[in-house]
Design a protein around this motif. Structure first.
Motif, mmCIF file in Angstrom:
data_model
loop_
_atom_site.group_PDB
_atom_site.id
_atom_site.type_symbol
_atom_site.label_atom_id
_atom_site.label_comp_id
_atom_site.label_asym_id
_atom_site.label_seq_id
_atom_site.Cartn_x
_atom_site.Cartn_y
_atom_site.Cartn_z
ATOM 1 N N ASP A 172 0.825 -1.206 0.000
ATOM 2 C CA ASP A 172 0.000 0.000 0.000
ATOM 3 C C ASP A 172 0.864 1.263 0.000
ATOM 4 O OD1 ASP A 172 -2.890 0.498 0.002
ATOM 5 O OD2 ASP A 172 -2.464 1.705 1.773
ATOM 6 N N LEU A 173 1.953 1.240 0.759
ATOM 7 C CA LEU A 173 2.867 2.392 0.773
ATOM 8 C C LEU A 173 3.535 2.577 -0.584
ATOM 9 C CD1 LEU A 173 4.609 2.107 4.269
ATOM 10 C CD2 LEU A 173 2.852 3.726 3.551
ATOM 11 N N ILE B 82 1.853 9.834 -5.336
ATOM 12 C CA ILE B 82 2.437 11.138 -5.009
ATOM 13 C C ILE B 82 3.445 11.554 -6.071
ATOM 14 C CG2 ILE B 82 4.012 12.274 -3.378
ATOM 15 C CD1 ILE B 82 2.494 10.895 -1.142
ATOM 16 N N ASP B 83 4.213 10.592 -6.549
ATOM 17 C CA ASP B 83 5.236 10.888 -7.553
ATOM 18 C C ASP B 83 4.613 11.383 -8.860
ATOM 19 O OD1 ASP B 83 7.814 11.029 -8.635
ATOM 20 O OD2 ASP B 83 7.622 9.025 -9.492
ATOM 21 N N LYS B 84 3.443 10.844 -9.222
ATOM 22 C CA LYS B 84 2.829 11.179 -10.511
ATOM 23 C C LYS B 84 1.749 12.253 -10.408
ATOM 24 C CE LYS B 84 3.769 6.747 -12.731
ATOM 25 N NZ LYS B 84 3.201 5.594 -13.458
ATOM 26 N N TYR B 85 1.374 12.635 -9.179
ATOM 27 C CA TYR B 85 0.325 13.643 -9.032
ATOM 28 C C TYR B 85 0.738 14.944 -9.730
ATOM 29 C CZ TYR B 85 -3.302 16.513 -6.967
ATOM 30 O OH TYR B 85 -4.385 17.344 -6.793
ATOM 31 N N PRO B 86 -0.168 15.625 -10.458
ATOM 32 C CA PRO B 86 -1.631 15.483 -10.468
ATOM 33 C C PRO B 86 -2.190 14.435 -11.437
ATOM 34 C CG PRO B 86 -1.003 17.416 -11.699
ATOM 35 C CD PRO B 86 0.263 16.850 -11.148
ATOM 36 N N LEU B 87 -1.327 13.662 -12.086
ATOM 37 C CA LEU B 87 -1.835 12.585 -12.940
ATOM 38 C C LEU B 87 -2.374 11.451 -12.071
ATOM 39 C CD1 LEU B 87 1.030 12.451 -15.602
ATOM 40 C CD2 LEU B 87 -1.184 13.609 -15.791
ATOM 41 N N GLU B 88 -3.397 10.781 -12.542
ATOM 42 C CA GLU B 88 -4.015 9.690 -11.798
ATOM 43 C C GLU B 88 -3.340 8.362 -12.141
ATOM 44 O OE1 GLU B 88 -6.314 9.794 -9.539
ATOM 45 O OE2 GLU B 88 -6.737 11.942 -9.636
ATOM 46 N N THR B 89 -3.375 7.433 -11.187
ATOM 47 C CA THR B 89 -2.884 6.071 -11.422
ATOM 48 C C THR B 89 -4.025 5.085 -11.193
ATOM 49 O OG1 THR B 89 -2.185 5.837 -9.124
ATOM 50 C CG2 THR B 89 -0.552 6.680 -10.688
ATOM 51 N N ASN B 90 -3.903 3.904 -11.770
ATOM 52 C CA ASN B 90 -4.993 2.923 -11.700
ATOM 53 C C ASN B 90 -5.051 2.186 -10.367
ATOM 54 O OD1 ASN B 90 -5.815 3.505 -14.332
ATOM 55 N ND2 ASN B 90 -4.311 2.089 -15.206
ATOM 56 N N ASN B 91 -3.907 2.010 -9.729
ATOM 57 C CA ASN B 91 -3.874 1.244 -8.481
ATOM 58 C C ASN B 91 -4.615 1.975 -7.368
ATOM 59 O OD1 ASN B 91 -2.330 -0.774 -9.653
ATOM 60 N ND2 ASN B 91 -0.409 0.314 -9.232
ATOM 61 N N LYS B 92 -5.305 1.215 -6.524
ATOM 62 C CA LYS B 92 -6.108 1.793 -5.451
ATOM 63 C C LYS B 92 -5.452 1.552 -4.094
ATOM 64 C CE LYS B 92 -10.556 1.336 -7.828
ATOM 65 N NZ LYS B 92 -11.938 0.786 -7.756
ATOM 66 N N LEU B 93 -5.634 2.535 -3.212
ATOM 67 C CA LEU B 93 -5.127 2.423 -1.844
ATOM 68 C C LEU B 93 -6.097 1.604 -0.997
ATOM 69 C CD1 LEU B 93 -4.025 6.144 -1.379
ATOM 70 C CD2 LEU B 93 -2.552 4.191 -1.872
ATOM 71 N N HIS B 94 -5.560 0.997 0.080
ATOM 72 C CA HIS B 94 -6.398 0.106 0.881
ATOM 73 C C HIS B 94 -6.406 0.432 2.375
ATOM 74 C CE1 HIS B 94 -5.358 -2.271 -2.768
ATOM 75 N NE2 HIS B 94 -6.627 -2.614 -2.683
ATOM 76 N N THR B 95 -5.510 1.292 2.842
ATOM 77 C CA THR B 95 -5.452 1.585 4.279
ATOM 78 C C THR B 95 -5.866 3.025 4.548
ATOM 79 O OG1 THR B 95 -3.139 2.298 4.237
ATOM 80 C CG2 THR B 95 -3.558 -0.054 4.566
#
Length: 331
Positions: free
Chosen positions: A118-119, A126-139
């Motif tokens: 998750d980290l 954070i590295d790619k923001y403001p672009l979105e990534t497909n992976n979802k956070l879980h915690t």
């Protein structure tokens, strides 16, 4: 019938008007005038100092390695003394597992692996923001961290790319450090025998046993059995709420009173570091960590004491009483 006033009546009125007030009335009016002037001066010219009151803590400059119990364990024998230096693989405690669950270790390792994944996703976002990534956070931790980062990022003007890059780099560095710690913990848990996981030190350093860890007592599952500090370097920190953090600045004066059973210690210093992101306390509060630069070193009698709590007072800018009352009314 309408009353007709005589000339004598008008003479009596003139006498009353020409009478000089008594000394009592004159002095009373003078005192009232002086009091009003004094109140006006105190309201607008005399300044008072306001304080932020919080809890100050003496702690290690470096995070300790926390050895927690996977099950309920009984303390048969404590083999080292608090603040004693120990080597890796030294036996520091003799415990008896009260619930021998073979799957406990696997679950603990898997939990840390999930947290590590998750980290890793959070770091990528954070590295790619403001672009979105497909992976979802879980915690919840990752959700809150990303939310705070986005808020801080967007508060900075679009033209200030340097500051945005600095915030991104600092956040990624912080997350990388957390992932390094998790990797070490996973490796250590995977290599230690489950039967005596608590008894042998996984690191070299200075050992510290919490007060509730005593021979003959049972330490319940999930609680800290002992801690290992890499060195004896200490610092004084205090934790501030989100409301008070807005009034905090670098180099503000701090006074902290620590109390033991026999003595009181007053330590003073300046605000040295204010964290950008809050930390969640055991009670669920989001608090900001503030480090204090001390004028003098920590008293020698407190050198071997960890997590001693005291009352800290952070001095705010001086303001007149009128300004203080106006600010309190607005709140």
């Amino acid at each position: 019938m309408r009353k007709i006033y005589s000339f004598e009546d008008f003479q009596d009125s003139t006498v009353y008007l020409n009478n000089v007030p008594s000394k009592f009335i004159r002095y009373s009016l003078l005192i009232i005038f002086i009091v009003c002037v004094a109140i006006t001066i105190s309201l607008f010219f005399i300044k008072k100092t306001d304080y932020i009151k919080s809890t100050g803590i003496i702690q290690s400059k470096n995070d300790p390695v926390n050895i927690t119990t996977g099950n309920d364990v009984k303390i048969n024998k404590i083999l080292k003394k608090n603040s004693q230096f120990i080597e890796k693989n030294n036996r520091v405690i003799n415990t008896q597992d009260m619930a021998d669950d073979k799957n406990q270790m696997k679950s603990k390792i898997q939990y840390k692996k999930d947290k590590l994944d998750d980290l890793s996703i959070l770091t990528e976002k954070i590295d790619k923001y403001p672009l979105e990534t497909n992976n979802k956070l879980h915690t919840d931790y990752s959700f809150r961290y990303l939310k705070n980062y986005i808020k801080l990022y967007n508060e900075i003007g679009y033209s200030d790319n340097l500051q945005r890059n600095n915030i991104r780099d600092q956040s990624i560095q912080q997350l990388n450090e957390k992932m390094d710690v998790l990797n070490d913990e996973i490796q250590e848990l995977s290599s230690v025998n489950n039967n005596d996981i608590h008894d042998y030190a996984t690191n070299s350093g200075y050992i510290f046993y919490p007060e509730e860890v005593q021979e003959g007592l049972i330490v319940t599952k999930g609680n800290v059995l002992y801690q290992i500090f890499p060195n004896k370097y200490k610092e004084v920190v205090t934790y501030i709420s989100g409301e008070d953090i807005l009034n905090l600045k670098q180099n503000q004066k701090v006074s902290i009173k620590f109390k033991t059973k026999k003595e009181e210690f007053l330590i003073s210093g300046l605000v040295k570091f204010i964290s950008q992101f809050p930390e969640e306390s055991k009670s669920g509060e989001n608090l900001y960590k503030v480090k204090v630069s001390l004028k003098k070193s920590i008293p020698s009698k407190l050198e071997n004491i960890y997590y001693l709590k005291g009352v800290s007072y952070i001095e705010l800018e001086k303001e007149t009483i009128a300004q203080y009352l106006y600010r309190k009314l607005k709140e």
